[in-house]
Motif scaffolding. Structure first.
Motif, PDB file in Angstrom:
ATOM      1  N   ALA A   5     -32.128  -1.179  41.094  1.00  0.00           N
ATOM      2  CA  ALA A   5     -34.048  -1.106  41.096  1.00  0.00           C
ATOM      3  C   ALA A   5     -33.524  -1.587  39.243  1.00  0.00           C
ATOM      4  N   THR A   6     -35.155  -2.278  39.006  1.00  0.00           N
ATOM      5  CA  THR A   6     -34.623  -3.089  36.927  1.00  0.00           C
ATOM      6  C   THR A   6     -36.062  -2.851  36.893  1.00  0.00           C
ATOM      7  N   SER A   7     -36.662  -2.982  35.495  1.00  0.00           N
ATOM      8  CA  SER A   7     -37.974  -3.439  34.335  1.00  0.00           C
ATOM      9  C   SER A   7     -37.539  -4.360  33.962  1.00  0.00           C
ATOM     10  N   THR A  63     -36.886  -4.338  42.774  1.00  0.00           N
ATOM     11  CA  THR A  63     -36.456  -3.609  43.424  1.00  0.00           C
ATOM     12  C   THR A  63     -34.719  -4.330  44.560  1.00  0.00           C
ATOM     13  N   MET A 120     -29.122   0.546  46.264  1.00  0.00           N
ATOM     14  CA  MET A 120     -30.334  -0.006  45.666  1.00  0.00           C
ATOM     15  C   MET A 120     -29.865  -0.451  44.717  1.00  0.00           C
ATOM     16  N   TYR A 177     -46.594   0.477  40.397  1.00  0.00           N
ATOM     17  CA  TYR A 177     -45.771   0.424  39.442  1.00  0.00           C
ATOM     18  C   TYR A 177     -46.516   0.596  37.720  1.00  0.00           C
ATOM     19  N   GLU A 216     -41.623  -4.856  38.058  1.00  0.00           N
ATOM     20  CA  GLU A 216     -40.196  -4.445  38.553  1.00  0.00           C
ATOM     21  C   GLU A 216     -39.220  -5.005  39.715  1.00  0.00           C
ATOM     22  N   ALA A 260     -42.690  -2.488  44.794  1.00  0.00           N
ATOM     23  CA  ALA A 260     -43.263  -1.030  44.869  1.00  0.00           C
ATOM     24  C   ALA A 260     -44.494  -0.879  45.020  1.00  0.00           C
ATOM     25  N   GLN A 288     -35.539  -8.121  48.221  1.00  0.00           N
ATOM     26  CA  GLN A 288     -36.292  -7.844  47.180  1.00  0.00           C
ATOM     27  C   GLN A 288     -37.162  -6.865  48.639  1.00  0.00           C
TER      28      GLN A 288
END
Length: 159
Positions: A75-77, A22, A73, A129, A20, A126, A123
């Motif tokens: 956010a990715t994965s 963020t 924000m 996750y 993840e 999380a 960054q």
């Protein structure tokens, strides 16, 4: 004897083969509406989908303006290595990040020598996750989808 410098630790939780990612930014005063205008352009979603295909390891991405448009924000994965992921963004889609993050405080530009340090500074890992199928990469999922479509077509032909 040759020694290799240890790779720097990178933030982000990992589940299986996916991490993840963020980021939180402060929006420059008065720039919230400019950012909303970028995100509401019809071409933004189309470009985002193209970018996802180009990167090849990106599962999802989202931008969120909050706190009355004073914070942003991203956010990715993604699959694979953090540094490679950042380098792919810089190599393949620098303009998207520059167009958006130019509205964030202290943004140095995607090709600045300090970009990785800037990203790490923004960054946050999380607290929790997980992925439904943690060992499935984007490539695995695309192959599985192609097999499913071929199978479905075969079944239709012989039904």
């Amino acid at each position: 004897m040759t020694t290799h410098p240890e790779k720097p630790a990178r933030p982000g939780a990992i589940d299986g083969r996916t991490s993840e990612f963020t980021l939180f930014f402060k929006v420059k005063p008065g720039h919230g509406k400019l950012l909303r205008d970028i995100f509401q352009q019809r071409s933004f979603d189309q470009l985002s989908r193209q970018v996802t295909e180009q990167i090849g390891t990106l599962h999802d991405a989202r931008w969120v303006l909050f706190d009355e448009d004073t914070r942003l924000m991203f956010a990715t994965s993604f699959d694979g290595d953090w540094d490679v992921y950042i380098e792919e963004f810089a190599r393949r889609i620098p303009q998207i990040f520059d167009d958006i993050l130019t509205h964030a405080e202290d943004y140095p530009g995607i090709n600045a020598p300090v970009i990785k340090e800037y990203i790490v500074a923004h960054q946050v890992t999380a607290c929790s996750y997980f992925r439904a199928i943690p060992d499935a990469t984007v490539r695995d999922l695309r192959k599985a989808r192609a097999v499913y479509k071929a199978y479905d077509k075969l079944v239709e032909e012989y039904s």
